[in-house]
Structures are given as structure tokens and as C-alpha cells.
Design a protein around this motif. Sequence first.
Motif, PDB file in Angstrom:
ATOM      1  N   ILE A 261       0.853  -1.185   0.000  1.00  0.00           N
ATOM      2  CA  ILE A 261       0.000   0.000   0.000  1.00  0.00           C
ATOM      3  C   ILE A 261       0.889   1.236   0.000  1.00  0.00           C
ATOM      4  N   LYS A 300      -9.519   0.108  -6.852  1.00  0.00           N
ATOM      5  CA  LYS A 300      -9.869  -0.597  -5.612  1.00  0.00           C
ATOM      6  C   LYS A 300     -10.689   0.321  -4.716  1.00  0.00           C
ATOM      7  N   ARG A 305      -8.529  -1.507  -0.024  1.00  0.00           N
ATOM      8  CA  ARG A 305      -7.201  -0.985   0.311  1.00  0.00           C
ATOM      9  C   ARG A 305      -6.905  -1.173   1.793  1.00  0.00           C
ATOM     10  N   GLU A 308      -6.062  -4.853   2.345  1.00  0.00           N
ATOM     11  CA  GLU A 308      -4.724  -5.133   1.835  1.00  0.00           C
ATOM     12  C   GLU A 308      -3.648  -4.614   2.778  1.00  0.00           C
TER      13      GLU A 308
END
Length: 345
Positions: A261, A300, A305, A308
Motif C-alpha cells: 500500500i 480498488k 485498500r 490489503e
Amino acid sequence: MLDKVRIVARSQTTVLLRGESGTGKELFAQALHEMSPRKHAPFVKLNCAALSESVLESELFGHEKGAFTGAHALRKGRFELADGGTLFLDEIGEISPMFQAKLLRVIQEGEFERVGGAKTIKTDVRLIAATNRNLEEAVARGEFRADLYYRISVVPLFLPPLRDRPSDIPKLAREFLHRYNDENGTRLSMTDEALQVLTGCYFPGNVRELENCVRRTATLAHGPALTGRDFACRNDGCLSAMLWKAPMREAAPAGFQPLPIAPQQASRPVAAAPSGETAGDRPAGCPAPGHCPATAADGKTEKERLVEAMETAGWVQAKAARLMGLTPRQMGYALRKHDIPIKKF
């Protein structure tokens, strides 16, 4: 919780301690006993999950000499040993349906027979049980008897996980370090930076994991004081994160691949917050309240996010916040907003 314990301890009522593994259910059971009128009588404990059904029956009810191979002498069970005092049954949700019926009779009637014996023995014990299982779901699935559930859950006490009581973390950490110093003849101390690192951790293993973390860090410390750099999570070596990455990946949908990220750009313009609201109150990735885009530039959603980031960080919330360029408060707000479940013990 301690106020409730003081009130409940005065009675003879059966108590069911609920909570995740590592929250200190056995310590609370001992506190209930020591603050009760039975404090001068025995406090007997047994972990139900550690024994097979046949051994559990012998441990709780005792056995007569010659009742089975190896029974060379009469042995009193835990119910008999705890007569007049308190019996603590840990992990009671793990006992088999057949043994649940036997246990129910003792709780209801206050009497039992030793294994291999015919004499009925009366007992007077205050029962405290504990479990980290969802007994309501177990009852619905037929895995746990409803009548036994109602017998043991007279006064349920829910012990909060450590992440819901962060103010306890510094006190517990100092206590564990003090014990370590006493055991090893050292004089280590803990800096404010170290306490800040601990307070920002998720601790899925709760108090037990915190103690493990403090002892491990103290053992490997380079100086007379523990600093933030001494902790494994600052060196990408957090054992808890490594432990929970695999289960979460197994539970992920097909084709899901955790991705790094990218932190948010510090130069991104941020709209001024309305009066009475701070930027720390906003969810992740929102320039202003009520203006969160459904999807980011990479296609996304904000929820994807967040998931993740948590996966990449091994479900350590403070670390995931750093990956996304957020504060822990913003991260917590975003997880609650999107109802993202955290993997727990």
C-alpha cells in the motif's frame, strides 16, 4: 469489571467468564474466590480441554481402587477436594456432549459417584467456568447442551480484550518487566517510546502475548532501557503478525493477492474540517467527511485498500496505519466504518 467481580464474589452464584484467550480468566476466577466468603476454603482448578473424557471423569469425580487398570488406590476428584470452596473449570466449552450430561447432574444435584463406585457423595462447591468459545452458537448447532448452558451461565462476565483497554498496557508491561528483573537479576527499565510502541500494537494473544513480547524484548535488549527499536515489530519480525498472516490468506477469496500500500502523498490538498471535527476523526482516504470516493485511482475500493494494508502488516493495526500514511486513530475509524473484522484468537 473489577467492580462487578467485587459484587458477584459476595454471592454463591455460578459464574461464567467469557473472553478471548489470554485475557486473564483464571486470574479473575481466583479473584472471585479470594473476595468471597469461601476464601479460606480450597480453590481448585482444572483445564477441561487438556484431558480426554475418561481422564476428565476421573479427575473431577475421583475413582475407587481397582476401578480401571492403574487405579491402585482410592483417589478423590476435584469436586470432592473443592468441597466448601471454589471449583474453576477452564475451557468448559470443549467437553464432549456425553460428559456434559454427567456434569449437569453434579451441578444440579450437588452429588456424584466416584468412577467404579456406588456410594453417592455430596459436595458443596461454588462453580466458576470459563470459555473463549461462542457457546450460544454451539448450543444452536447442538454441540453444547442448552440445559447445561443455562446452569453455568447464571452470571456471565465478559472480559474485554487487551486492545479495548489500552490504558492497561503500560501498567502490565512495567509489571512484566519488573518480574523479569526479579527472576534474572537485571535492572532494565522501559522508555516512554517503548510504551508507545506497545500501546499501538493489536495483541491478538492479549495479556499473554504482551508478557511474551516484554520478556522476549528484555532478553534481547542491547542497553539498560528498552526502546522502541528493540521490539520485533519495529524490525519486521513480529511473531504475532507472522502467525496470523497465513490464516487470513487462507480465508481470503480466490485470486486475492495482498499488495503493498503506497503511503498517501503529504502534498495532497486536504479540505478544511467542519467546525468541531478534526482530521483525526475522518476515515482513511477521505478529503472531507461525506466525500469518500467509492473507488481509488487503481480501481480498488477504500475497504479493499484497508484489507490489503492490514494483510500486508500481518493485521498489526499500527503498522497498517503507517503503510497507509494514517494515524492509528484514523485507521481504527476506517476499520469500524467498513465493518472489517479483525482476526482474533
